[in-house]
Design an enzyme around this catalytic site. Structure first.
Site, PDB file in Angstrom:
ATOM      1  N   GLU A 143      62.771  49.202  98.586  1.00  0.00           N
ATOM      2  CA  GLU A 143      64.174  48.874  98.342  1.00  0.00           C
ATOM      3  C   GLU A 143      64.428  48.480  96.877  1.00  0.00           C
ATOM      4  OE1 GLU A 143      66.408  47.016 101.331  1.00  0.00           O
ATOM      5  OE2 GLU A 143      65.098  47.741 102.927  1.00  0.00           O
TER       6      GLU A 143
ATOM      7  N   GLY B 246      61.339  58.851  94.574  1.00  0.00           N
ATOM      8  CA  GLY B 246      61.338  57.504  95.135  1.00  0.00           C
ATOM      9  C   GLY B 246      62.373  56.667  94.407  1.00  0.00           C
ATOM     10  N   SER B 247      61.939  56.056  93.294  1.00  0.00           N
ATOM     11  CA  SER B 247      62.912  55.316  92.468  1.00  0.00           C
ATOM     12  C   SER B 247      64.024  56.252  92.030  1.00  0.00           C
ATOM     13  CB  SER B 247      62.227  54.757  91.219  1.00  0.00           C
ATOM     14  OG  SER B 247      61.129  53.958  91.575  1.00  0.00           O
TER      15      SER B 247
ATOM     16  N   ILE C   8      58.543  56.333 105.439  1.00  0.00           N
ATOM     17  CA  ILE C   8      59.717  55.964 106.227  1.00  0.00           C
ATOM     18  C   ILE C   8      59.352  54.897 107.273  1.00  0.00           C
ATOM     19  CG2 ILE C   8      61.620  56.844 107.649  1.00  0.00           C
ATOM     20  CD1 ILE C   8      61.418  57.863 104.625  1.00  0.00           C
ATOM     21  N   THR C   9      59.895  53.703 107.057  1.00  0.00           N
ATOM     22  CA  THR C   9      59.653  52.591 107.974  1.00  0.00           C
ATOM     23  C   THR C   9      60.195  52.951 109.358  1.00  0.00           C
ATOM     24  OG1 THR C   9      59.868  51.050 106.137  1.00  0.00           O
ATOM     25  CG2 THR C   9      60.100  50.119 108.343  1.00  0.00           C
TER      26      THR C   9
ATOM     27  N   GLY D 113      40.209  28.395  98.908  1.00  0.00           N
ATOM     28  CA  GLY D 113      38.863  28.844  98.549  1.00  0.00           C
ATOM     29  C   GLY D 113      38.423  30.032  99.393  1.00  0.00           C
TER      30      GLY D 113
HETATM   31  C1  LIG Z   1      55.706  50.486 103.318  1.00  0.00           C
HETATM   32  C2  LIG Z   1      56.871  51.220 102.715  1.00  0.00           C
HETATM   33  C3  LIG Z   1      58.029  51.380 103.466  1.00  0.00           C
HETATM   34  C4  LIG Z   1      59.104  52.113 102.952  1.00  0.00           C
HETATM   35  N1  LIG Z   1      60.214  52.344 103.749  1.00  0.00           N
HETATM   36  C5  LIG Z   1      61.137  53.256 103.342  1.00  0.00           C
HETATM   37  C6  LIG Z   1      62.178  53.701 104.237  1.00  0.00           C
HETATM   38  O1  LIG Z   1      62.297  53.231 105.370  1.00  0.00           O
HETATM   39  N2  LIG Z   1      63.028  54.675 103.815  1.00  0.00           N
HETATM   40  C7  LIG Z   1      62.938  55.232 102.581  1.00  0.00           C
HETATM   41  O2  LIG Z   1      63.738  56.109 102.279  1.00  0.00           O
HETATM   42  N3  LIG Z   1      61.975  54.821 101.690  1.00  0.00           N
HETATM   43  C8  LIG Z   1      61.074  53.855 102.050  1.00  0.00           C
HETATM   44  N4  LIG Z   1      60.066  53.471 101.176  1.00  0.00           N
HETATM   45  C9  LIG Z   1      59.995  54.091  99.856  1.00  0.00           C
HETATM   46  C10 LIG Z   1      60.232  53.121  98.725  1.00  0.00           C
HETATM   47  O3  LIG Z   1      61.594  52.792  98.639  1.00  0.00           O
HETATM   48  C11 LIG Z   1      59.684  53.780  97.444  1.00  0.00           C
HETATM   49  O4  LIG Z   1      58.256  53.761  97.557  1.00  0.00           O
HETATM   50  C12 LIG Z   1      60.108  53.061  96.181  1.00  0.00           C
HETATM   51  O5  LIG Z   1      61.486  53.245  95.959  1.00  0.00           O
HETATM   52  C13 LIG Z   1      59.341  53.545  94.947  1.00  0.00           C
HETATM   53  O6  LIG Z   1      59.327  54.931  94.871  1.00  0.00           O
HETATM   54  P1  LIG Z   1      57.924  55.708  94.626  1.00  0.00           P
HETATM   55  O7  LIG Z   1      56.962  55.192  95.618  1.00  0.00           O
HETATM   56  O8  LIG Z   1      58.203  57.158  94.620  1.00  0.00           O
HETATM   57  O9  LIG Z   1      57.447  55.241  93.204  1.00  0.00           O
HETATM   58  P2  LIG Z   1      57.948  55.870  91.827  1.00  0.00           P
HETATM   59  O10 LIG Z   1      59.420  55.967  91.824  1.00  0.00           O
HETATM   60  O11 LIG Z   1      57.163  57.095  91.540  1.00  0.00           O
HETATM   61  O12 LIG Z   1      57.527  54.747  90.823  1.00  0.00           O
HETATM   62  C14 LIG Z   1      56.196  54.614  90.276  1.00  0.00           C
HETATM   63  C15 LIG Z   1      56.240  53.500  89.242  1.00  0.00           C
HETATM   64  O13 LIG Z   1      57.131  53.878  88.168  1.00  0.00           O
HETATM   65  C16 LIG Z   1      58.152  52.902  88.024  1.00  0.00           C
HETATM   66  N5  LIG Z   1      59.393  53.570  87.630  1.00  0.00           N
HETATM   67  C17 LIG Z   1      59.970  54.652  88.226  1.00  0.00           C
HETATM   68  N6  LIG Z   1      61.122  54.964  87.597  1.00  0.00           N
HETATM   69  C18 LIG Z   1      61.273  54.059  86.615  1.00  0.00           C
HETATM   70  C19 LIG Z   1      62.274  53.825  85.623  1.00  0.00           C
HETATM   71  N7  LIG Z   1      63.370  54.595  85.537  1.00  0.00           N
HETATM   72  N8  LIG Z   1      62.115  52.780  84.783  1.00  0.00           N
HETATM   73  C20 LIG Z   1      61.003  51.993  84.863  1.00  0.00           C
HETATM   74  N9  LIG Z   1      60.037  52.158  85.764  1.00  0.00           N
HETATM   75  C21 LIG Z   1      60.170  53.170  86.637  1.00  0.00           C
HETATM   76  C22 LIG Z   1      58.249  52.240  89.402  1.00  0.00           C
HETATM   77  O14 LIG Z   1      58.852  50.958  89.319  1.00  0.00           O
HETATM   78  C23 LIG Z   1      56.798  52.184  89.814  1.00  0.00           C
HETATM   79  O15 LIG Z   1      56.172  51.105  89.202  1.00  0.00           O
HETATM   80  C24 LIG Z   1      59.021  52.656 101.637  1.00  0.00           C
HETATM   81  C25 LIG Z   1      57.862  52.456 100.865  1.00  0.00           C
HETATM   82  C26 LIG Z   1      56.796  51.755 101.390  1.00  0.00           C
HETATM   83  C27 LIG Z   1      55.568  51.598 100.545  1.00  0.00           C
END
Ligand SMILES: Cc1cc2nc3c(=O)[nH]c(=O)nc-3n(C[C@H](O)[C@H](O)[C@H](O)COP(=O)(O)OP(=O)(O)OC[C@H]3O[C@@H](n4cnc5c(N)ncnc54)[C@H](O)[C@@H]3O)c2cc1C
Length: 390
Positions: free
Chosen positions: A364, A135-136, A161-162, A340
């Protein structure tokens, strides 16, 4: 020269969009709440298209779309202002006539097949980079595309994926060269649903749920590569980076509307013999929200202005996204508190906004990732303290 005034055109458009949203979109709010409460889609079939067609008559079509594709080609500042006005309602309305910015990287044939029908609203796209294990850390995606004659064969899983449930094509990112990975080995493909990928809805706390996408031996012709082979990761970052300021821009509209609700409620609700507006705790909630709202507005407009002037807006956009989305989350919490018990009910839209705005701190680029970007820029000396004003 420094000038904080909006231009004449900015003000006129802001006023006109506010009128449109107030007159045409906000009246649907009760219906949206009722539909969602009963597990139905927020808008009736065709209702969004009708609204978009109405907006087109007012001249609002393709806000960011270049004029040659029939759009307004509004600059980033104007786009932020319009997003703020549209953000004043929770009705899932968006102006028609737009397509994801990376679709403009397509060949002429791809533009005819994907870009133009998307602008016209005849096709619907989704953007898929996130995976269960990435993700990140989007650089670690594992979905794989392997060349086979004139085709590529894609295997992998995407999550969150939105529009993934509704889209008829996806811009999907897959590894084409595992040695290089994100540094020249990730490619973006335009893949029709009819080519064989499948979607499964993911229930979320917000009302519009994303999808998990599954690719099992999905065969895609080579001319469906978007941009260049191996350049997909840059495209993805371009898509996300260029539009980052739009997220706080929308949140500002929501926060404004909620603050107005809070003011009205505080003046009208009496407790212990007087309006709750007279109590300093309530005034503090209102004042803090107003201060943060103004700060977020200027941060966001500044980031948009940098984008419009083709400056490097990455640092400012991260600041605006981090601050603006957290601001909106604090404001909805305070406004709910001011209401409230009623604030906690489904009679009012506050709990809905509460759930929806929470997402803005996650997608994002999470809060933590924005902080990481901001801190790294400063610690490595890429950006000097205060240099965004230089
Ligand atoms: C409703 C919704 C719509 C979305 N739409 C799309 C879309 O259209 N297309 C798409 O590709 N993605 C989409 N996403 C994915 C979204 O971009 C990811 O959920 C987001 O980038 C976080 O990744 P993750 O969920 O794997 O969390 P993780 O990356 O696993 O993160 C978990 C926690 O660890 C923290 N963390 C991770 N790495 C680090 C670091 N290096 N330093 C400090 N903290 C860190 C994060 O900030 C978070 O708090 C969507 C997500 C949601 C919930």
């Amino acid at each position: 020269m420094i000038d904080f005034a909006l231009g004449e055109e900015h003000r006129a458009v802001k006023e006109a969009v506010r009128q449109f949203v107030t007159k045409e979109v906000m009246p649907l709010e009760d219906q949206v709440l009722l539909n969602e409460r009963n597990g139905r889609p927020a808008l009736e079939p065709g209702q969004l298209k009708d609204l978009q067609a109405k907006a087109r008559k007012y001249g609002y079509w393709g806000i960011n779309t270049p004029e040659e594709y029939g759009g307004m080609a509004a600059g980033a500042v104007m786009s932020a202002i319009i997003a703020g006005e549209a953000g004043r309602t929770f009705v899932p309305f968006r102006f028609g006539g737009s397509a994801d910015n990376i679709l403009y990287a397509g060949t002429e044939a791809q533009k005819q097949e994907y870009l133009i029908p998307t602008i016209e609203g005849d096709r619907r796209s989704c953007f898929a980079i996130t995976e269960p294990g990435a993700g990140s850390d989007a650089r670690s995606i594992r979905s794989r595309a392997v060349r086979d004659g004139d085709d590529w064969v894609i295997n992998g899983e995407k999550v969150f994926i939105t529009n993934g449930n509704e889209a008829d094509f996806v811009m999907v990112f897959a590894v084409t060269d595992p040695e290089r990975g994100a540094d020249g080995g990730v490619t973006c493909f335009l893949v029709d649903r009819a080519m064989g990928w499948e979607s499964t809805p993911i229930p979320t706390m917000g009302e519009w749920g994303p999808a998990a996408l599954s690719f099992q031996d999905v065969r895609v012709p080579n001319d469906h590569i978007l941009g260049e082979e191996g350049k997909g990761f840059e495209l993805a970052m371009q898509w996300i980076g260029n539009g980052r300021f739009m997220i706080p821009a929308g949140a500002i509209g929501a926060a404004e509307r909620m603050l107005e609700m809070a003011i009205e409620h505080a003046n009208n609700r009496h407790s212990m013999g007087q309006a709750i507006a007279n109590y300093q705790f309530i005034q503090g909630h209102i004042a803090d929200s107003a201060v943060e709202l103004e700060a977020a507005r200027w941060l966001t407009l500044h980031a948009a202005w940098q984008v419009e002037n083709k400056m490097d807006a990455r640092h400012t956009s991260s600041i605006a996204k981090l601050y603006g989305t957290n601001m909106a989350n604090r404001v909805v919490d305070r406004v709910l508190q001011i209401h409230g018990g009623m604030g906690y009910t489904k009679e009012l839209p506050l709990e809905r906004w509460y759930r929806e705005l929470r997402l803005l701190r996650i997608f994002e680029g999470t809060d933590e990732i924005q902080r990481r970007t901001i801190a790294r820029n400063l610690l490595k000396g890429n950006v000097k303290v205060g240099a965004s004003l230089a």
